[in-house]
Design a protein around this motif. Sequence first.
Motif, PDB file in Angstrom:
ATOM      1  N   SER A 223       0.857  -1.179   0.000  1.00 57.69           N
ATOM      2  CA  SER A 223       0.000   0.000   0.000  1.00 57.69           C
ATOM      3  C   SER A 223       0.895   1.233   0.000  1.00 57.69           C
ATOM      4  O   SER A 223       2.052   1.190   0.427  1.00 57.69           O
ATOM      5  N   ARG A 224       0.349   2.320  -0.506  1.00 57.03           N
ATOM      6  CA  ARG A 224       1.099   3.563  -0.542  1.00 57.03           C
ATOM      7  C   ARG A 224       0.122   4.722  -0.537  1.00 57.03           C
ATOM      8  O   ARG A 224      -1.081   4.534  -0.770  1.00 57.03           O
ATOM      9  N   ILE A 225       0.633   5.878  -0.276  1.00 55.87           N
ATOM     10  CA  ILE A 225      -0.198   7.069  -0.289  1.00 55.87           C
ATOM     11  C   ILE A 225       0.089   7.832  -1.572  1.00 55.87           C
ATOM     12  O   ILE A 225       1.239   8.186  -1.858  1.00 55.87           O
ATOM     13  N   LEU A 226      -0.955   8.056  -2.336  1.00 56.32           N
ATOM     14  CA  LEU A 226      -0.832   8.813  -3.577  1.00 56.32           C
ATOM     15  C   LEU A 226      -1.100  10.287  -3.291  1.00 56.32           C
ATOM     16  O   LEU A 226      -1.980  10.624  -2.504  1.00 56.32           O
ATOM     17  N   PHE A 227      -0.340  11.143  -3.923  1.00 56.15           N
ATOM     18  CA  PHE A 227      -0.613  12.575  -3.888  1.00 56.15           C
ATOM     19  C   PHE A 227      -0.811  13.030  -5.316  1.00 56.15           C
ATOM     20  O   PHE A 227       0.038  12.797  -6.179  1.00 56.15           O
ATOM     21  N   ARG A 228      -1.939  13.636  -5.574  1.00 58.56           N
ATOM     22  CA  ARG A 228      -2.220  14.199  -6.896  1.00 58.56           C
ATOM     23  C   ARG A 228      -2.230  15.721  -6.750  1.00 58.56           C
ATOM     24  O   ARG A 228      -3.126  16.277  -6.117  1.00 58.56           O
ATOM     25  N   PRO A 229      -1.234  16.381  -7.307  1.00 62.24           N
ATOM     26  CA  PRO A 229      -1.158  17.835  -7.129  1.00 62.24           C
ATOM     27  C   PRO A 229      -2.341  18.549  -7.781  1.00 62.24           C
ATOM     28  O   PRO A 229      -2.865  18.118  -8.808  1.00 62.24           O
ATOM     29  N   GLY A 230      -2.731  19.654  -7.158  1.00 60.80           N
ATOM     30  CA  GLY A 230      -3.796  20.490  -7.695  1.00 60.80           C
ATOM     31  C   GLY A 230      -3.283  21.366  -8.826  1.00 60.80           C
ATOM     32  O   GLY A 230      -2.100  21.360  -9.173  1.00 60.80           O
ATOM     33  N   LYS A 231      -4.190  22.146  -9.357  1.00 57.20           N
ATOM     34  CA  LYS A 231      -3.892  22.960 -10.535  1.00 57.20           C
ATOM     35  C   LYS A 231      -2.726  23.934 -10.310  1.00 57.20           C
ATOM     36  O   LYS A 231      -1.842  24.045 -11.143  1.00 57.20           O
ATOM     37  N   LYS A 232      -2.684  24.608  -9.161  1.00 56.17           N
ATOM     38  CA  LYS A 232      -1.613  25.584  -8.914  1.00 56.17           C
ATOM     39  C   LYS A 232      -0.247  24.915  -8.834  1.00 56.17           C
ATOM     40  O   LYS A 232       0.740  25.448  -9.335  1.00 56.17           O
ATOM     41  N   LEU A 233      -0.180  23.734  -8.224  1.00 53.22           N
ATOM     42  CA  LEU A 233       1.106  23.026  -8.159  1.00 53.22           C
ATOM     43  C   LEU A 233       1.529  22.538  -9.539  1.00 53.22           C
ATOM     44  O   LEU A 233       2.708  22.579  -9.885  1.00 53.22           O
ATOM     45  N   ARG A 234       0.571  22.059 -10.325  1.00 50.79           N
ATOM     46  CA  ARG A 234       0.915  21.616 -11.689  1.00 50.79           C
ATOM     47  C   ARG A 234       1.406  22.796 -12.529  1.00 50.79           C
ATOM     48  O   ARG A 234       2.341  22.665 -13.310  1.00 50.79           O
ATOM     49  N   GLN A 235       0.786  23.962 -12.339  1.00 53.29           N
ATOM     50  CA  GLN A 235       1.227  25.154 -13.074  1.00 53.29           C
ATOM     51  C   GLN A 235       2.630  25.570 -12.658  1.00 53.29           C
ATOM     52  O   GLN A 235       3.406  26.052 -13.478  1.00 53.29           O
ATOM     53  N   LEU A 236       2.962  25.379 -11.379  1.00 50.95           N
ATOM     54  CA  LEU A 236       4.311  25.702 -10.900  1.00 50.95           C
ATOM     55  C   LEU A 236       5.356  24.953 -11.718  1.00 50.95           C
ATOM     56  O   LEU A 236       6.379  25.521 -12.091  1.00 50.95           O
ATOM     57  N   LEU A 237       5.097  23.693 -12.003  1.00 51.97           N
ATOM     58  CA  LEU A 237       6.070  22.885 -12.744  1.00 51.97           C
ATOM     59  C   LEU A 237       6.308  23.401 -14.164  1.00 51.97           C
ATOM     60  O   LEU A 237       7.363  23.162 -14.737  1.00 51.97           O
ATOM     61  N   LYS A 238       5.348  24.135 -14.699  1.00 52.38           N
ATOM     62  CA  LYS A 238       5.502  24.682 -16.052  1.00 52.38           C
ATOM     63  C   LYS A 238       6.399  25.923 -16.066  1.00 52.38           C
ATOM     64  O   LYS A 238       6.903  26.312 -17.108  1.00 52.38           O
ATOM     65  N   SER A 239       6.589  26.528 -14.883  1.00 56.47           N
ATOM     66  CA  SER A 239       7.355  27.774 -14.855  1.00 56.47           C
ATOM     67  C   SER A 239       8.681  27.647 -14.093  1.00 56.47           C
ATOM     68  O   SER A 239       9.353  28.658 -13.883  1.00 56.47           O
ATOM     69  N   VAL A 240       9.057  26.444 -13.710  1.00 58.73           N
ATOM     70  CA  VAL A 240      10.296  26.252 -12.960  1.00 58.73           C
ATOM     71  C   VAL A 240      11.507  26.465 -13.853  1.00 58.73           C
ATOM     72  O   VAL A 240      11.522  26.050 -15.016  1.00 58.73           O
ATOM     73  N   ASN A 241      12.539  27.118 -13.310  1.00 55.72           N
ATOM     74  CA  ASN A 241      13.817  27.259 -13.998  1.00 55.72           C
ATOM     75  C   ASN A 241      14.780  26.231 -13.417  1.00 55.72           C
ATOM     76  O   ASN A 241      14.758  25.974 -12.214  1.00 55.72           O
ATOM     77  N   TYR A 242      15.624  25.679 -14.241  1.00 49.65           N
ATOM     78  CA  TYR A 242      16.602  24.673 -13.805  1.00 49.65           C
ATOM     79  C   TYR A 242      17.999  25.195 -14.057  1.00 49.65           C
ATOM     80  O   TYR A 242      18.253  25.896 -15.033  1.00 49.65           O
ATOM     81  N   GLN A 243      18.898  24.820 -13.150  1.00 47.78           N
ATOM     82  CA  GLN A 243      20.289  25.267 -13.252  1.00 47.78           C
ATOM     83  C   GLN A 243      21.200  24.083 -12.909  1.00 47.78           C
ATOM     84  O   GLN A 243      21.041  23.450 -11.868  1.00 47.78           O
ATOM     85  N   LYS A 244      22.162  23.819 -13.782  1.00 45.83           N
ATOM     86  CA  LYS A 244      23.124  22.767 -13.532  1.00 45.83           C
ATOM     87  C   LYS A 244      24.047  23.154 -12.398  1.00 45.83           C
ATOM     88  O   LYS A 244      24.598  24.260 -12.383  1.00 45.83           O
ATOM     89  N   ALA A 245      24.183  22.269 -11.401  1.00 43.45           N
ATOM     90  CA  ALA A 245      25.052  22.551 -10.257  1.00 43.45           C
ATOM     91  C   ALA A 245      26.515  22.515 -10.707  1.00 43.45           C
ATOM     92  O   ALA A 245      26.906  21.714 -11.532  1.00 43.45           O
ATOM     93  N   SER A 246      27.293  23.374 -10.097  1.00 44.54           N
ATOM     94  CA  SER A 246      28.707  23.425 -10.486  1.00 44.54           C
ATOM     95  C   SER A 246      29.543  22.519  -9.622  1.00 44.54           C
ATOM     96  O   SER A 246      29.219  22.010  -8.636  1.00 44.54           O
TER      97      SER A 246
END
Length: 127
Positions: A104-127
């Motif tokens: 058994s496990r606990i599922l988390f389904r993100p809401g609309k605002k969290l899903r939208q956050l993923l569309k605007s995230v910036n990524y940076q390669k660590a040095s």
Amino acid sequence: MAIKFRIQSRKNPQDLTAPEKYYAASIGNGETDLEALATMISYQSTLTDTDCYAVLKSLEYNIINELNQGRIIKLGSLGNFQVSISSEGKNTPEEVTAADVKKSRILFRPGKKLRQLLKSVNYQKAS
């Protein structure tokens, strides 16, 4: 602000003789606990940090209790929590019992605002 990532090599689990490939893997940037969240919320409201912490602890307790009763927890635009199970397959419905539940496990389904956050995230390669 950006989410940092490192490069990680992985083998193909379906073909262990295949050459490794390289993937981006996110790096955590610290942690925020319930006490810190309570303090943040208190600065954004008229409540004390102790009041906010009490509410967050109560939320935690009640989510656990409601999940234990098989309920889906809907936290608005934050998302939903639900218990999911996996079991052994049987030939007839009558053969399936609680003893067949293997995981058994606990599922988390993100809401609309969290899903939208993923569309605007910036990524940076660590040095």
